[in-house]
Design a protein around this motif. Structure first.
Motif, mmCIF file in Angstrom:
data_model
loop_
_atom_site.group_PDB
_atom_site.id
_atom_site.type_symbol
_atom_site.label_atom_id
_atom_site.label_comp_id
_atom_site.label_asym_id
_atom_site.label_seq_id
_atom_site.Cartn_x
_atom_site.Cartn_y
_atom_site.Cartn_z
ATOM 1 N N VAL A 1 0.845 -1.202 0.000
ATOM 2 C CA VAL A 1 0.000 0.000 0.000
ATOM 3 C C VAL A 1 0.882 1.255 0.000
ATOM 4 N N PRO A 2 0.341 2.397 -0.434
ATOM 5 C CA PRO A 2 1.126 3.623 -0.371
ATOM 6 C C PRO A 2 1.628 3.865 1.052
ATOM 7 N N GLY A 3 2.885 4.168 1.173
ATOM 8 C CA GLY A 3 3.452 4.444 2.484
ATOM 9 C C GLY A 3 4.032 3.219 3.173
ATOM 10 N N ALA A 4 3.886 2.038 2.563
ATOM 11 C CA ALA A 4 4.423 0.814 3.173
ATOM 12 C C ALA A 4 5.949 0.846 3.206
ATOM 13 N N GLY A 5 6.521 1.632 2.333
ATOM 14 C CA GLY A 5 7.982 1.755 2.317
ATOM 15 C C GLY A 5 8.632 1.111 1.102
ATOM 16 N N LYS A 6 7.877 0.965 0.024
ATOM 17 C CA LYS A 6 8.413 0.309 -1.189
ATOM 18 C C LYS A 6 9.653 1.033 -1.721
ATOM 19 N N SER A 7 9.540 2.348 -1.852
ATOM 20 C CA SER A 7 10.668 3.104 -2.414
ATOM 21 C C SER A 7 11.882 3.002 -1.502
ATOM 22 N N THR A 8 11.657 3.154 -0.212
ATOM 23 C CA THR A 8 12.753 3.087 0.747
ATOM 24 C C THR A 8 13.381 1.691 0.711
ATOM 25 N N PHE A 9 12.536 0.667 0.625
ATOM 26 C CA PHE A 9 13.019 -0.707 0.591
ATOM 27 C C PHE A 9 13.842 -0.965 -0.679
ATOM 28 N N THR B 1 14.362 11.650 -5.169
ATOM 29 C CA THR B 1 15.049 12.070 -3.951
ATOM 30 C C THR B 1 15.209 10.882 -3.011
ATOM 31 N N ARG B 2 14.205 9.990 -3.012
ATOM 32 C CA ARG B 2 14.285 8.835 -2.113
ATOM 33 C C ARG B 2 15.212 7.751 -2.648
ATOM 34 N N MET B 3 15.437 7.754 -3.950
ATOM 35 C CA MET B 3 16.308 6.729 -4.524
ATOM 36 C C MET B 3 17.670 7.315 -4.876
ATOM 37 N N ILE C 1 7.085 -7.540 6.870
ATOM 38 C CA ILE C 1 6.443 -6.518 7.697
ATOM 39 C C ILE C 1 7.506 -5.434 7.881
ATOM 40 N N ASN C 2 7.300 -4.319 7.219
ATOM 41 C CA ASN C 2 8.321 -3.259 7.239
ATOM 42 C C ASN C 2 8.156 -2.343 8.463
ATOM 43 N N LYS C 3 9.128 -1.500 8.648
ATOM 44 C CA LYS C 3 9.178 -0.511 9.743
ATOM 45 C C LYS C 3 9.307 -1.203 11.099
ATOM 46 N N ALA C 4 10.024 -2.350 11.088
ATOM 47 C CA ALA C 4 10.284 -3.041 12.353
ATOM 48 C C ALA C 4 11.455 -2.324 13.031
ATOM 49 N N ASP C 5 11.182 -1.146 13.519
ATOM 50 C CA ASP C 5 12.215 -0.396 14.232
ATOM 51 C C ASP C 5 11.555 0.458 15.314
ATOM 52 N N GLY C 6 12.364 1.006 16.199
ATOM 53 C CA GLY C 6 11.848 1.867 17.287
ATOM 54 C C GLY C 6 10.746 1.175 18.069
ATOM 55 N N CYS D 1 11.203 -6.435 8.696
ATOM 56 C CA CYS D 1 12.409 -5.725 8.253
ATOM 57 C C CYS D 1 12.276 -4.233 8.538
ATOM 58 N N SER D 2 13.387 -3.569 8.457
ATOM 59 C CA SER D 2 13.353 -2.111 8.528
ATOM 60 C C SER D 2 14.122 -1.583 7.325
ATOM 61 N N ALA D 3 13.376 -1.104 6.348
ATOM 62 C CA ALA D 3 14.027 -0.571 5.140
ATOM 63 C C ALA D 3 14.866 0.647 5.518
ATOM 64 N N LEU D 4 14.336 1.415 6.464
ATOM 65 C CA LEU D 4 15.015 2.647 6.871
ATOM 66 C C LEU D 4 16.375 2.354 7.504
ATOM 67 N N HIS D 5 16.406 1.338 8.363
ATOM 68 C CA HIS D 5 17.664 0.997 9.052
ATOM 69 C C HIS D 5 18.414 -0.143 8.362
HETATM 70 N N1 LIG Z 1 10.440 3.983 10.640
HETATM 71 C C1 LIG Z 1 10.488 3.589 9.377
HETATM 72 N N2 LIG Z 1 10.004 4.371 8.416
HETATM 73 C C2 LIG Z 1 10.075 3.931 7.150
HETATM 74 C C3 LIG Z 1 10.636 2.670 6.814
HETATM 75 N N3 LIG Z 1 10.530 2.497 5.475
HETATM 76 C C4 LIG Z 1 9.945 3.613 4.989
HETATM 77 N N4 LIG Z 1 9.681 4.476 5.995
HETATM 78 C C5 LIG Z 1 9.054 5.809 5.873
HETATM 79 O O1 LIG Z 1 7.715 5.650 5.428
HETATM 80 C C6 LIG Z 1 7.365 6.687 4.529
HETATM 81 C C7 LIG Z 1 6.862 6.092 3.233
HETATM 82 O O2 LIG Z 1 7.918 5.362 2.630
HETATM 83 P P1 LIG Z 1 8.018 5.150 1.040
HETATM 84 O O3 LIG Z 1 9.249 4.382 0.807
HETATM 85 O O4 LIG Z 1 7.870 6.436 0.340
HETATM 86 O O5 LIG Z 1 6.712 4.286 0.802
HETATM 87 P P2 LIG Z 1 6.086 3.787 -0.576
HETATM 88 O O6 LIG Z 1 5.500 2.445 -0.318
HETATM 89 O O7 LIG Z 1 7.073 3.918 -1.672
HETATM 90 O O8 LIG Z 1 4.912 4.810 -0.799
HETATM 91 P P3 LIG Z 1 4.212 5.230 -2.174
HETATM 92 O O9 LIG Z 1 5.295 5.602 -3.145
HETATM 93 O O10 LIG Z 1 3.353 6.377 -1.783
HETATM 94 O O11 LIG Z 1 3.399 4.054 -2.632
HETATM 95 C C8 LIG Z 1 8.608 7.547 4.356
HETATM 96 O O12 LIG Z 1 8.502 8.655 5.214
HETATM 97 C C9 LIG Z 1 9.726 6.647 4.812
HETATM 98 O O13 LIG Z 1 10.827 7.336 5.347
HETATM 99 C C10 LIG Z 1 11.149 1.869 7.885
HETATM 100 O O14 LIG Z 1 11.663 0.764 7.693
HETATM 101 N N5 LIG Z 1 11.044 2.377 9.131
#
Ligand SMILES: Nc1nc2c(ncn2[C@@H]2O[C@H](COP(=O)(O)OP(=O)(O)OP(=O)(O)O)[C@@H](O)[C@H]2O)c(=O)[nH]1
Ligand SMILES: [Mg+2]
Length: 371
Positions: free
Chosen positions: A101-109, A145-147, A238-243, A277-281
């Motif tokens: 879903v949007p915001g799941a963290g696909k781009s970050t991952f 910017t995210r990539m 399951i993303n954002k497994a941090d903090g 997982c934590s894409a961010l970390h």
């Molecule tokens: N804490 C945390 N935040 C994360 C993580 N991965 C992504 N985020 C944050 O979640 C937000 C959405 O991440 P995106 O990577 O843009 O998500 P997306 O699935 O590509 O979203 P869309 O492009 O809108 O479909 C951003 O603010 C990221 O910094 C993570 O592993 N941990």
């Protein structure tokens, strides 16, 4: 020949067809835009493009992709022999589809995972299927910017979603772009999609491995998930497994794992793998890559890998025929004239759908010019 074959479903503008557009969309991995000049560049031959793609010349690869993305007949005429020449060099990659879903963290991952793979020496191509990008001209564009890190990797190639046209057009362009990237030596192809309509099913049918990136608390329980997606999935992260969220994410992953026997396996002989997982970390990425490698090994050993690819090619044949027929039908001038009349009659209850279809088909096949 139907009318649609003469009329492109989407013709890029002069600017889009130029090198300037090509280098703009994948800024960071191509040559700088050429200076604006009234002198038109010599058109590159098919052999030069073939060579260019094979040697991973980014400018020529991008030009080749622009060619396959275009529906203009003069481009299609050039694109088909190009793909034909490159076909023997395709197929040598693992194709990974990613949805969420949007915001799941696909781009970050994808940024973190792709960068990790590049650092391991892999060549990574990232493509996007986003039917909603018709208006925004490619969602990955907004993601630059995210990539940032990934697009600056010499081994990475990031391409936004082809814009315009129906899902069918996006389907063909993405498949052909994937083949070009493989011929250029990319051994990991990542196809990202947003969960819009049929796009997930379409991506599932062009990749070897399908990942669902999800969150705790978003749709929460398994039952709440879109059932259709689970039926397509080889792995859930399951993303954002941090903090503060870490424990909850790990608990969710373990709960899902306990329930995974309930999932209908989409890949014969493979049980859905669920991790946090934590894409961010950048945590859990190595583990995920191991899962993908295990998958590749076991499905190749069992023959499931090759069987799926052959089946996908067959499906592509039939879906292409269906798309072509549909385009021919709806772009036919007589059908354009008749359809609104039939539509009106049906809506007013003066005509049945079945009868209308039979009559329309008769008109279409006989090519009658009047009622
Ligand atoms: N804490 C945390 N935040 C994360 C993580 N991965 C992504 N985020 C944050 O979640 C937000 C959405 O991440 P995106 O990577 O843009 O998500 P997306 O699935 O590509 O979203 P869309 O492009 O809108 O479909 C951003 O603010 C990221 O910094 C993570 O592993 N941990
Ligand atoms: Mg994104």
């Amino acid at each position: 020949m139907c009318d649609e074959m003469k009329r492109p479903e989407w013709v890029p503008s002069e600017e889009e067809q130029s090198d300037a557009f090509t280098s703009m969309v994948i800024k960071g991995v191509t040559q700088p835009s050429p200076p604006k000049s009234p002198v038109r560049k010599r058109s590159v031959s098919i052999d030069e493009l073939t060579e260019g793609v094979r040697s991973d010349n980014r400018t020529l690869l991008a030009q080749a992709i622009t060619l396959v993305e275009s529906s203009a007949s003069k481009h299609r005429e050039k694109a088909q022999p190009l793909i034909g020449q490159l076909l023997p060099y395709t197929g040598n990659s693992i194709r990974i589809g990613i949805t969420g879903v949007p915001g799941a963290g696909k781009s970050t991952f994808i940024e973190a995972f792709g960068t990790m793979l590049c650092e391991k020496g892999h060549k990574v191509a990232v493509l996007a299927v986003d039917p909603s990008s018709t208006l925004t001209r490619g969602s990955i564009l907004g993601d630059k910017t995210r990539m940032e890190q990934l697009i600056h990797q010499p081994n990475a190639f990031v391409r936004p979603s082809p814009s315009g046209g129906a899902l069918g057009g996006v389907n063909r362009r993405t498949r052909e772009t994937m083949l070009l990237c493989e011929a250029a030596g990319y051994d990991v192809i990542i196809v990202e999609t947003v969960g819009v309509g049929q796009s997930e099913g379409m991506v599932r049918d062009m990749v070897d491995f399908f990942l669902l990136l999800t969150l705790t608390g978003a749709g929460d329980e398994l039952q709440g998930m879109k059932r259709g997606i689970l039926e397509l999935t080889d792995s859930i992260l399951i993303n954002k497994a941090d903090g503060d969220n870490k424990i909850r994410a790990l608990q969710t992953a373990s709960l899902y794992t306990q329930m995974s026997h309930l999932f209908q396996p989409v890949t014969e002989g493979w049980t859905v793998r669920i991790n946090a997982c934590s894409a961010l970390h950048k945590e859990g990425l190595e583990e995920f890559w191991e899962i993908v490698q295990n998958f590749e090994e076991s499905t190749k050993a069992s023959g499931v890998f090759e069987r799926r690819r052959s089946k996908q090619k067959r499906n592509w044949l039939y879906s292409s025929i269906r798309e072509q027929l549909e385009q021919c039908f709806f772009s036919n001038p007589l059908m354009k004239e008749l359809l609104p009349l039939y539509e009106q009659e049906i809506m007013e209850g003066r005509q049945t759908v079945t009868k209308a279809v039979a009559q329309l088909m008769e008109h279409y096949l006989n090519g009658k010019e009047s009622l």
